[in-house]
Design a protein around this motif. Structure first.
Motif, PDB file in Angstrom:
ATOM      1  N   GLY A   1       0.839  -1.189   0.000  1.00 38.95           N
ATOM      2  CA  GLY A   1       0.000   0.000   0.000  1.00 38.95           C
ATOM      3  C   GLY A   1       0.872   1.236   0.000  1.00 38.95           C
ATOM      4  O   GLY A   1       1.856   1.306   0.745  1.00 38.95           O
ATOM      5  N   ILE A   2       0.539   2.179  -0.847  1.00 40.26           N
ATOM      6  CA  ILE A   2       1.256   3.447  -0.889  1.00 40.26           C
ATOM      7  C   ILE A   2       0.243   4.539  -0.587  1.00 40.26           C
ATOM      8  O   ILE A   2      -0.741   4.692  -1.311  1.00 40.26           O
ATOM      9  CB  ILE A   2       1.913   3.690  -2.256  1.00 40.26           C
ATOM     10  N   ILE A   3       0.475   5.266   0.495  1.00 40.06           N
ATOM     11  CA  ILE A   3      -0.395   6.377   0.862  1.00 40.06           C
ATOM     12  C   ILE A   3       0.265   7.653   0.361  1.00 40.06           C
ATOM     13  O   ILE A   3       1.380   7.976   0.769  1.00 40.06           O
ATOM     14  CB  ILE A   3      -0.619   6.449   2.384  1.00 40.06           C
ATOM     15  N   LEU A   4      -0.428   8.354  -0.524  1.00 39.74           N
ATOM     16  CA  LEU A   4       0.076   9.614  -1.086  1.00 39.74           C
ATOM     17  C   LEU A   4      -0.765  10.755  -0.547  1.00 39.74           C
ATOM     18  O   LEU A   4      -1.947  10.858  -0.842  1.00 39.74           O
ATOM     19  CB  LEU A   4       0.010   9.577  -2.613  1.00 39.74           C
ATOM     20  N   GLY A   5      -0.144  11.617   0.256  1.00 36.28           N
ATOM     21  CA  GLY A   5      -0.865  12.729   0.872  1.00 36.28           C
ATOM     22  C   GLY A   5      -0.461  14.077   0.332  1.00 36.28           C
ATOM     23  O   GLY A   5      -0.749  15.102   0.944  1.00 36.28           O
ATOM     24  N   SER A   6       0.200  14.110  -0.811  1.00 33.11           N
ATOM     25  CA  SER A   6       0.702  15.363  -1.381  1.00 33.11           C
ATOM     26  C   SER A   6       0.428  15.409  -2.875  1.00 33.11           C
ATOM     27  O   SER A   6       0.403  14.375  -3.539  1.00 33.11           O
ATOM     28  CB  SER A   6       2.219  15.459  -1.151  1.00 33.11           C
ATOM     29  N   ASN A   7       0.240  16.623  -3.372  1.00 34.38           N
ATOM     30  CA  ASN A   7       0.118  16.801  -4.822  1.00 34.38           C
ATOM     31  C   ASN A   7       1.364  17.482  -5.389  1.00 34.38           C
ATOM     32  O   ASN A   7       1.341  18.035  -6.469  1.00 34.38           O
ATOM     33  CB  ASN A   7      -1.155  17.570  -5.189  1.00 34.38           C
ATOM     34  N   GLU A   8       2.460  17.412  -4.648  1.00 34.07           N
ATOM     35  CA  GLU A   8       3.751  17.903  -5.121  1.00 34.07           C
ATOM     36  C   GLU A   8       4.223  16.983  -6.246  1.00 34.07           C
ATOM     37  O   GLU A   8       4.264  15.763  -6.081  1.00 34.07           O
ATOM     38  CB  GLU A   8       4.759  17.895  -3.972  1.00 34.07           C
ATOM     39  N   ALA A   9       4.549  17.534  -7.393  1.00 34.95           N
ATOM     40  CA  ALA A   9       4.888  16.737  -8.585  1.00 34.95           C
ATOM     41  C   ALA A   9       5.977  15.704  -8.311  1.00 34.95           C
ATOM     42  O   ALA A   9       5.883  14.568  -8.780  1.00 34.95           O
ATOM     43  CB  ALA A   9       5.277  17.651  -9.741  1.00 34.95           C
ATOM     44  N   SER A  10       6.998  16.067  -7.550  1.00 39.12           N
ATOM     45  CA  SER A  10       8.087  15.119  -7.291  1.00 39.12           C
ATOM     46  C   SER A  10       7.602  13.942  -6.445  1.00 39.12           C
ATOM     47  O   SER A  10       8.041  12.807  -6.643  1.00 39.12           O
ATOM     48  CB  SER A  10       9.261  15.818  -6.599  1.00 39.12           C
ATOM     49  N   LYS A  11       6.670  14.181  -5.541  1.00 38.12           N
ATOM     50  CA  LYS A  11       6.158  13.106  -4.684  1.00 38.12           C
ATOM     51  C   LYS A  11       5.191  12.208  -5.450  1.00 38.12           C
ATOM     52  O   LYS A  11       5.164  10.996  -5.242  1.00 38.12           O
ATOM     53  CB  LYS A  11       5.524  13.699  -3.433  1.00 38.12           C
ATOM     54  N   VAL A  12       4.403  12.798  -6.344  1.00 38.57           N
ATOM     55  CA  VAL A  12       3.517  12.003  -7.203  1.00 38.57           C
ATOM     56  C   VAL A  12       4.374  11.100  -8.103  1.00 38.57           C
ATOM     57  O   VAL A  12       4.088   9.916  -8.274  1.00 38.57           O
ATOM     58  CB  VAL A  12       2.587  12.914  -8.034  1.00 38.57           C
ATOM     59  N   THR A  13       5.439  11.657  -8.649  1.00 40.33           N
ATOM     60  CA  THR A  13       6.347  10.881  -9.496  1.00 40.33           C
ATOM     61  C   THR A  13       6.989   9.757  -8.696  1.00 40.33           C
ATOM     62  O   THR A  13       7.057   8.612  -9.158  1.00 40.33           O
ATOM     63  CB  THR A  13       7.433  11.785 -10.109  1.00 40.33           C
ATOM     64  N   TYR A  14       7.437  10.049  -7.472  1.00 37.59           N
ATOM     65  CA  TYR A  14       8.054   9.026  -6.630  1.00 37.59           C
ATOM     66  C   TYR A  14       7.054   7.907  -6.326  1.00 37.59           C
ATOM     67  O   TYR A  14       7.405   6.723  -6.368  1.00 37.59           O
ATOM     68  CB  TYR A  14       8.578   9.630  -5.325  1.00 37.59           C
ATOM     69  N   ALA A  15       5.797   8.258  -6.039  1.00 36.82           N
ATOM     70  CA  ALA A  15       4.770   7.243  -5.783  1.00 36.82           C
ATOM     71  C   ALA A  15       4.602   6.355  -7.019  1.00 36.82           C
ATOM     72  O   ALA A  15       4.444   5.135  -6.903  1.00 36.82           O
ATOM     73  CB  ALA A  15       3.447   7.899  -5.404  1.00 36.82           C
ATOM     74  N   GLY A  16       4.647   6.962  -8.203  1.00 38.90           N
ATOM     75  CA  GLY A  16       4.544   6.195  -9.442  1.00 38.90           C
ATOM     76  C   GLY A  16       5.734   5.282  -9.654  1.00 38.90           C
ATOM     77  O   GLY A  16       5.574   4.115 -10.036  1.00 38.90           O
TER      78      GLY A  16
ATOM     79  N   ALA B   1      -3.994  15.451  -7.334  1.00 44.55           N
ATOM     80  CA  ALA B   1      -3.161  14.993  -8.449  1.00 44.55           C
ATOM     81  C   ALA B   1      -3.940  14.095  -9.405  1.00 44.55           C
ATOM     82  O   ALA B   1      -3.530  13.909 -10.546  1.00 44.55           O
ATOM     83  CB  ALA B   1      -1.947  14.237  -7.915  1.00 44.55           C
ATOM     84  N   PHE B   2      -5.071  13.559  -8.948  1.00 55.11           N
ATOM     85  CA  PHE B   2      -5.816  12.598  -9.761  1.00 55.11           C
ATOM     86  C   PHE B   2      -7.119  13.156 -10.314  1.00 55.11           C
ATOM     87  O   PHE B   2      -7.977  12.417 -10.781  1.00 55.11           O
ATOM     88  CB  PHE B   2      -6.057  11.317  -8.957  1.00 55.11           C
ATOM     89  N   LEU B   3      -7.249  14.468 -10.289  1.00 57.59           N
ATOM     90  CA  LEU B   3      -8.399  15.106 -10.915  1.00 57.59           C
ATOM     91  C   LEU B   3      -8.250  15.050 -12.433  1.00 57.59           C
ATOM     92  O   LEU B   3      -7.144  14.871 -12.948  1.00 57.59           O
ATOM     93  CB  LEU B   3      -8.501  16.562 -10.463  1.00 57.59           C
ATOM     94  N   LYS B   4      -9.347  15.231 -13.148  1.00 59.72           N
ATOM     95  CA  LYS B   4      -9.270  15.269 -14.614  1.00 59.72           C
ATOM     96  C   LYS B   4      -8.310  16.363 -15.071  1.00 59.72           C
ATOM     97  O   LYS B   4      -7.596  16.199 -16.055  1.00 59.72           O
ATOM     98  CB  LYS B   4     -10.657  15.479 -15.210  1.00 59.72           C
ATOM     99  N   GLN B   5      -8.313  17.465 -14.363  1.00 57.60           N
ATOM    100  CA  GLN B   5      -7.343  18.542 -14.574  1.00 57.60           C
ATOM    101  C   GLN B   5      -6.445  18.550 -13.333  1.00 57.60           C
ATOM    102  O   GLN B   5      -6.747  19.243 -12.364  1.00 57.60           O
ATOM    103  CB  GLN B   5      -8.052  19.894 -14.734  1.00 57.60           C
ATOM    104  N   PRO B   6      -5.356  17.761 -13.333  1.00 59.67           N
ATOM    105  CA  PRO B   6      -4.538  17.625 -12.122  1.00 59.67           C
ATOM    106  C   PRO B   6      -4.023  18.963 -11.597  1.00 59.67           C
ATOM    107  O   PRO B   6      -3.645  19.842 -12.357  1.00 59.67           O
ATOM    108  CB  PRO B   6      -3.362  16.758 -12.575  1.00 59.67           C
ATOM    109  N   ASP B   7      -4.059  19.072 -10.279  1.00 60.22           N
ATOM    110  CA  ASP B   7      -3.527  20.240  -9.593  1.00 60.22           C
ATOM    111  C   ASP B   7      -2.217  19.805  -8.938  1.00 60.22           C
ATOM    112  O   ASP B   7      -2.220  19.226  -7.860  1.00 60.22           O
ATOM    113  CB  ASP B   7      -4.534  20.725  -8.549  1.00 60.22           C
ATOM    114  N   LEU B   8      -1.113  20.051  -9.636  1.00 60.81           N
ATOM    115  CA  LEU B   8       0.199  19.650  -9.128  1.00 60.81           C
ATOM    116  C   LEU B   8       0.979  20.854  -8.646  1.00 60.81           C
ATOM    117  O   LEU B   8       1.095  21.851  -9.353  1.00 60.81           O
ATOM    118  CB  LEU B   8       1.006  18.947 -10.224  1.00 60.81           C
ATOM    119  N   LYS B   9       1.533  20.742  -7.438  1.00 58.11           N
ATOM    120  CA  LYS B   9       2.415  21.795  -6.921  1.00 58.11           C
ATOM    121  C   LYS B   9       3.782  21.635  -7.567  1.00 58.11           C
ATOM    122  O   LYS B   9       4.228  20.529  -7.835  1.00 58.11           O
ATOM    123  CB  LYS B   9       2.572  21.674  -5.407  1.00 58.11           C
ATOM    124  N   ARG B  10       4.429  22.754  -7.756  1.00 55.36           N
ATOM    125  CA  ARG B  10       5.759  22.745  -8.375  1.00 55.36           C
ATOM    126  C   ARG B  10       6.726  23.597  -7.563  1.00 55.36           C
ATOM    127  O   ARG B  10       7.515  24.326  -8.125  1.00 55.36           O
ATOM    128  CB  ARG B  10       5.656  23.266  -9.803  1.00 55.36           C
TER     129      ARG B  10
END
Length: 124
Positions: free
Chosen positions: A4-19, A43-52
């Motif tokens: 199980g991977i719990i992702l609590g951030s929409n920071e692009a680098s953390k989303v990439t790391y989860a992937g 991060a998983f919305l149709k229009q992703p909201d990613l922090k940079r």
């Protein structure tokens, strides 16, 4: 083994790391459930909201698709993406607001029961 991977951030680098971590685990023949919660659901919305905000996040977004590894893990048939029911309600969202990569909306208890004795990794 289930991972199980719990992702609590929409920071692009953390989303990439989860992937990346999802792809590694599926490559090792493990089943993966990525549970996005709180800001992670954005991060998983149709229009992703990613922090940079982090310099690595800016580079990732400029040079590659942050979701490429998640898609590869899902294509293996051994990964699924779920979003937190509580966070979904908190942000007044519903299933139609999420991209097609999301398999379901569920609570943290269901997620933990599904993982059972497997390992859980948190990314905040």
């Amino acid at each position: 083994m289930k991972v199980g991977i719990i992702l609590g951030s929409n920071e692009a680098s953390k989303v990439t790391y989860a992937g990346i971590h999802s792809l590694i685990e599926t490559s090792l023949d493990n089943e993966v459930v990525l549970f996005a919660t709180m800001d992670g659901i954005k991060a998983f919305l149709k229009q992703p909201d990613l922090k940079r905000e982090e310099s690595s996040s800016k580079l990732i977004v400029e040079k590659e698709d942050p979701f490429q590894y998640i898609r590869k893990a899902k294509n293996s048939g051994k990964a699924k993406i779920v979003v937190c029911s509580y966070a979904t309600k908190l942000f007044n969202l519903n299933k139609d607001d999420y991209s097609d990569v999301v398999d379901d909306i569920e609570g943290v208890t269901s997620f933990e029961l599904e993982i059972g004795d497997g390992k859980i990794i948190t990314i905040w």
